[in-house]
Design a protein around this motif. Structure first.
Motif, PDB file in Angstrom:
ATOM      1  N   ARG A 270      14.337  59.002  13.885  1.00 31.47           N
ATOM      2  CA  ARG A 270      14.507  58.680  12.469  1.00 31.47           C
ATOM      3  C   ARG A 270      15.859  58.015  12.235  1.00 31.47           C
ATOM      4  O   ARG A 270      16.843  58.306  12.917  1.00 31.47           O
ATOM      5  CB  ARG A 270      14.388  59.936  11.606  1.00 31.47           C
ATOM      6  N   TYR A 271      15.880  57.122  11.254  1.00 30.64           N
ATOM      7  CA  TYR A 271      17.067  56.314  10.972  1.00 30.64           C
ATOM      8  C   TYR A 271      17.273  56.284   9.459  1.00 30.64           C
ATOM      9  O   TYR A 271      16.365  55.925   8.701  1.00 30.64           O
ATOM     10  CB  TYR A 271      16.845  54.897  11.517  1.00 30.64           C
ATOM     11  N   ASP A 272      18.468  56.687   9.041  1.00 30.81           N
ATOM     12  CA  ASP A 272      18.825  56.656   7.627  1.00 30.81           C
ATOM     13  C   ASP A 272      19.215  55.228   7.257  1.00 30.81           C
ATOM     14  O   ASP A 272      20.256  54.732   7.683  1.00 30.81           O
ATOM     15  CB  ASP A 272      19.985  57.617   7.360  1.00 30.81           C
ATOM     16  N   VAL A 273      18.360  54.556   6.480  1.00 28.80           N
ATOM     17  CA  VAL A 273      18.582  53.144   6.162  1.00 28.80           C
ATOM     18  C   VAL A 273      19.859  52.960   5.360  1.00 28.80           C
ATOM     19  O   VAL A 273      20.648  52.043   5.622  1.00 28.80           O
ATOM     20  CB  VAL A 273      17.367  52.577   5.395  1.00 28.80           C
ATOM     21  N   HIS A 274      20.100  53.803   4.371  1.00 29.33           N
ATOM     22  CA  HIS A 274      21.296  53.654   3.536  1.00 29.33           C
ATOM     23  C   HIS A 274      22.568  54.019   4.301  1.00 29.33           C
ATOM     24  O   HIS A 274      23.582  53.340   4.206  1.00 29.33           O
ATOM     25  CB  HIS A 274      21.174  54.516   2.272  1.00 29.33           C
ATOM     26  N   GLY A 275      22.488  55.106   5.087  1.00 29.27           N
ATOM     27  CA  GLY A 275      23.675  55.556   5.820  1.00 29.27           C
ATOM     28  C   GLY A 275      23.897  54.840   7.137  1.00 29.27           C
ATOM     29  O   GLY A 275      24.938  54.986   7.765  1.00 29.27           O
ATOM     30  N   ARG A 276      22.895  54.029   7.576  1.00 30.35           N
ATOM     31  CA  ARG A 276      22.991  53.303   8.852  1.00 30.35           C
ATOM     32  C   ARG A 276      23.320  54.234  10.013  1.00 30.35           C
ATOM     33  O   ARG A 276      24.231  53.990  10.815  1.00 30.35           O
ATOM     34  CB  ARG A 276      24.046  52.194   8.775  1.00 30.35           C
ATOM     35  N   GLU A 277      22.574  55.332  10.125  1.00 27.89           N
ATOM     36  CA  GLU A 277      22.828  56.275  11.218  1.00 27.89           C
ATOM     37  C   GLU A 277      21.539  56.958  11.632  1.00 27.89           C
ATOM     38  O   GLU A 277      20.597  57.098  10.843  1.00 27.89           O
ATOM     39  CB  GLU A 277      23.864  57.314  10.795  1.00 27.89           C
ATOM     40  N   LEU A 278      21.499  57.377  12.899  1.00 28.09           N
ATOM     41  CA  LEU A 278      20.348  58.104  13.413  1.00 28.09           C
ATOM     42  C   LEU A 278      20.378  59.540  12.909  1.00 28.09           C
ATOM     43  O   LEU A 278      21.446  60.129  12.731  1.00 28.09           O
ATOM     44  CB  LEU A 278      20.345  58.091  14.939  1.00 28.09           C
ATOM     45  N   LEU A 279      19.187  60.108  12.710  1.00 27.01           N
ATOM     46  CA  LEU A 279      19.049  61.489  12.275  1.00 27.01           C
ATOM     47  C   LEU A 279      18.493  62.317  13.425  1.00 27.01           C
ATOM     48  O   LEU A 279      17.618  61.868  14.171  1.00 27.01           O
ATOM     49  CB  LEU A 279      18.107  61.561  11.069  1.00 27.01           C
ATOM     50  N   ASP A 280      19.000  63.527  13.570  1.00 27.70           N
ATOM     51  CA  ASP A 280      18.602  64.376  14.693  1.00 27.70           C
ATOM     52  C   ASP A 280      17.259  65.071  14.466  1.00 27.70           C
ATOM     53  O   ASP A 280      16.607  65.505  15.417  1.00 27.70           O
ATOM     54  CB  ASP A 280      19.675  65.443  14.954  1.00 27.70           C
ATOM     55  N   THR A 281      16.851  65.211  13.220  1.00 24.62           N
ATOM     56  CA  THR A 281      15.644  65.974  12.920  1.00 24.62           C
ATOM     57  C   THR A 281      14.397  65.108  12.976  1.00 24.62           C
ATOM     58  O   THR A 281      14.358  64.024  12.422  1.00 24.62           O
ATOM     59  CB  THR A 281      15.733  66.574  11.511  1.00 24.62           C
ATOM     60  N   GLN A 282      13.397  65.577  13.673  1.00 21.96           N
ATOM     61  CA  GLN A 282      12.064  64.989  13.740  1.00 21.96           C
ATOM     62  C   GLN A 282      12.042  63.596  14.408  1.00 21.96           C
ATOM     63  O   GLN A 282      12.981  62.823  14.299  1.00 21.96           O
ATOM     64  CB  GLN A 282      11.434  64.897  12.351  1.00 21.96           C
ATOM     65  N   SER A 283      10.954  63.333  15.080  1.00 22.06           N
ATOM     66  CA  SER A 283      10.702  62.033  15.716  1.00 22.06           C
ATOM     67  C   SER A 283       9.216  61.750  15.637  1.00 22.06           C
ATOM     68  O   SER A 283       8.406  62.647  15.376  1.00 22.06           O
ATOM     69  CB  SER A 283      11.136  62.037  17.185  1.00 22.06           C
ATOM     70  N   LYS A 284       8.869  60.497  15.872  1.00 22.01           N
ATOM     71  CA  LYS A 284       7.473  60.126  16.067  1.00 22.01           C
ATOM     72  C   LYS A 284       7.310  59.684  17.517  1.00 22.01           C
ATOM     73  O   LYS A 284       8.265  59.208  18.145  1.00 22.01           O
ATOM     74  CB  LYS A 284       7.062  58.986  15.133  1.00 22.01           C
ATOM     75  N   TYR A 285       6.089  59.826  18.047  1.00 26.41           N
ATOM     76  CA  TYR A 285       5.817  59.447  19.424  1.00 26.41           C
ATOM     77  C   TYR A 285       4.630  58.488  19.468  1.00 26.41           C
ATOM     78  O   TYR A 285       3.678  58.625  18.690  1.00 26.41           O
ATOM     79  CB  TYR A 285       5.546  60.694  20.277  1.00 26.41           C
ATOM     80  N   TYR A 286       4.719  57.517  20.392  1.00 27.63           N
ATOM     81  CA  TYR A 286       3.684  56.498  20.511  1.00 27.63           C
ATOM     82  C   TYR A 286       3.275  56.353  21.974  1.00 27.63           C
ATOM     83  O   TYR A 286       4.114  56.408  22.879  1.00 27.63           O
ATOM     84  CB  TYR A 286       4.188  55.169  19.948  1.00 27.63           C
ATOM     85  N   VAL A 287       1.982  56.140  22.194  1.00 25.91           N
ATOM     86  CA  VAL A 287       1.415  56.050  23.549  1.00 25.91           C
ATOM     87  C   VAL A 287       1.509  54.617  24.056  1.00 25.91           C
ATOM     88  O   VAL A 287       1.319  53.664  23.295  1.00 25.91           O
ATOM     89  CB  VAL A 287      -0.051  56.515  23.548  1.00 25.91           C
ATOM     90  N   VAL A 288       1.790  54.457  25.344  1.00 25.04           N
ATOM     91  CA  VAL A 288       1.997  53.133  25.923  1.00 25.04           C
ATOM     92  C   VAL A 288       0.732  52.286  25.935  1.00 25.04           C
ATOM     93  O   VAL A 288       0.791  51.060  25.984  1.00 25.04           O
ATOM     94  CB  VAL A 288       2.577  53.254  27.351  1.00 25.04           C
TER      95      VAL A 288
END
Length: 406
Positions: A270-288
């Motif tokens: 996750r990426y905070d658009v306004h703060g321009r920084e990565l967030l440690d909580t939660q992710s999404k996963y995608y299959v190759v």
């Protein structure tokens, strides 16, 4: 006779770096086409006047080279080959099978007459101390299975012309290059089963010393079924426990990293658009590859919206972006893509936005972003497929996948 798939973008990468004092590293999931890419490049070298004697190629998955899976044996073998030659091109395929391979690579790098190319089928083969040792001495090409554009180009060259929508339905079955040469869906699934089993057993189970393979497989099934959904390690663990699988957060973390390292799964943080920084909580996963997901979840109700999202995610990676899930206040943007020039673009993906309520919902996260970077709404709509909503450009996703300048 059906031709090999011309991976022109990847081939151009090797051509750009030919003869430059850098180790050329190609990484990617098994059977993504790395060996074929090397073959295409060797053909190119031959066509441009390089003699066969100046090209040395070893694939460490070939039993003929088992005796060279030791660093000293490999080095001694290659030194004899290059001792009396001028310029020599060395291709070492699936080099992770060679213990302490980085010592051989580092030693070959300092030879002025060697142009070195290596591949590996997992992310950890260039991790930690190895990456530190080779730091500044290599360029890496992260290879994915076929893009939709490559798939369509090959189909048009080798089979009857069809509408793009029909090509896309076939593409969803698998983007693995070899499946183009299978005759039936069943044959393709059997091939994908072999790929999956090899990845799980060789790149995850063996490396992590997994004792209960079924627990690992249930974790993979859970991740594959959660494609496009925000999850945490604890949520994954709770899902498995609720289905009768005993597992700890620590084991989930360990196995999850092994799955990511095998390159059958990718993480979008996750990426905070306004703060321009990565967030440690939660992710999404995608299959190759969507075909691998179909293989594992044969009785699963497919969320086609997330499948489409998965394909867009991989395409953004192919185009050289770092890709994140965007957070804008209380809204979510499907993808924030940042290219090598640190230029940002935003993407929202939906099956259709012909319903006004759906359109409003899909637009609101992009409308909440106040900067002037490009914003795209990608759908499968044919009607009103190129609308513009105050700077938010709507595009048909198939057109976008086939475009070369998006």
């Amino acid at each position: 006779m059906k031709r090999l798939v011309e991976r022109s973008e990847y081939l151009n990468f090797l051509k750009r770096h030919q003869d430059k004092p850098l180790i050329k590293v190609v990484s990617g999931v098994r059977r993504a086409g790395k060996s074929t890419l090397f073959q295409l490049f060797r053909d190119y070298l031959t066509e441009t006047g390089v003699s066969d004697e100046a090209i040395i190629s070893i694939n460490f998955e070939d039993m003929a080279y088992d005796s060279l899976r030791d660093a000293r044996s490999l080095y001694d073998y290659l030194i004899k080959k290059i001792a009396v030659k001028k310029k020599v091109y060395i291709f070492l395929d699936e080099i992770q099978h060679v213990e302490n391979f980085e010592r051989v690579v580092d030693s070959l790098f300092i030879k002025e007459n060697v142009d070195l190319y290596i591949t590996g089928s997992n992310a950890y083969f260039l991790s930690g101390e190895i990456a530190t040792l080779l730091s500044g001495r290599y360029v890496e090409l992260k290879m994915l299975p076929l893009s939709f554009s490559e798939f369509v180009e090959w189909k048009k060259q080798n089979e009857d012309d069809q509408p793009n929508a029909q090509y896309f339905n076939e593409y969803l079955k698998s983007s693995m290059p070899y499946t183009l040469f299978t005759e039936t869906d069943q044959e393709a699934l059997e091939y994908l089963q072999g790929v999956y089993s090899t990845v799980v057993l060789n790149d995850i189970v063996a490396r992590l010393n997994v004792s209960d393979v079924r627990v690992l497989e249930r974790l993979i099934e859970t991740l594959f079924s959660s494609v496009g959904s925000l999850v945490t390690v604890n949520k994954i663990k709770n899902t498995l426990v609720s289905k009768g699988t005993s597992i700890s957060n620590k084991t989930v973390e360990k196995y999850l990293q092994g799955i990511l390292d095998s390159l059958i799964l990718y993480e979008a943080k996750r990426y905070d658009v306004h703060g321009r920084e990565l967030l440690d909580t939660q992710s999404k996963y995608y299959v190759v590859d969507s075909g691998l997901r179909r293989l594992i979840l044969r009785d699963h109700h497919q969320d086609f919206g997330h499948v489409l999202e998965n394909i867009v995610y991989l395409e953004l990676l192919r185009r050289g972006n770092k890709v994140y899930v965007g957070k804008v206040d209380r809204y979510e943007v499907d993808f924030v893509a940042i290219n090598a020039k640190q230029e940002v673009s935003y993407y929202q993906v939906a099956l259709t936005t012909l319903d006004e309520a759906v359109l409003k919902r899909e637009l609101r996260s992009l409308q909440a972003i106040k900067d002037s970077y490009p914003k795209y709404l990608l759908t499968l709509d044919e009607y009103n497929k190129e609308a513009n909503f105050n700077g938010i450009k709507k595009m048909n996703v198939l057109d976008w996948l086939l475009s070369v300048d998006s």
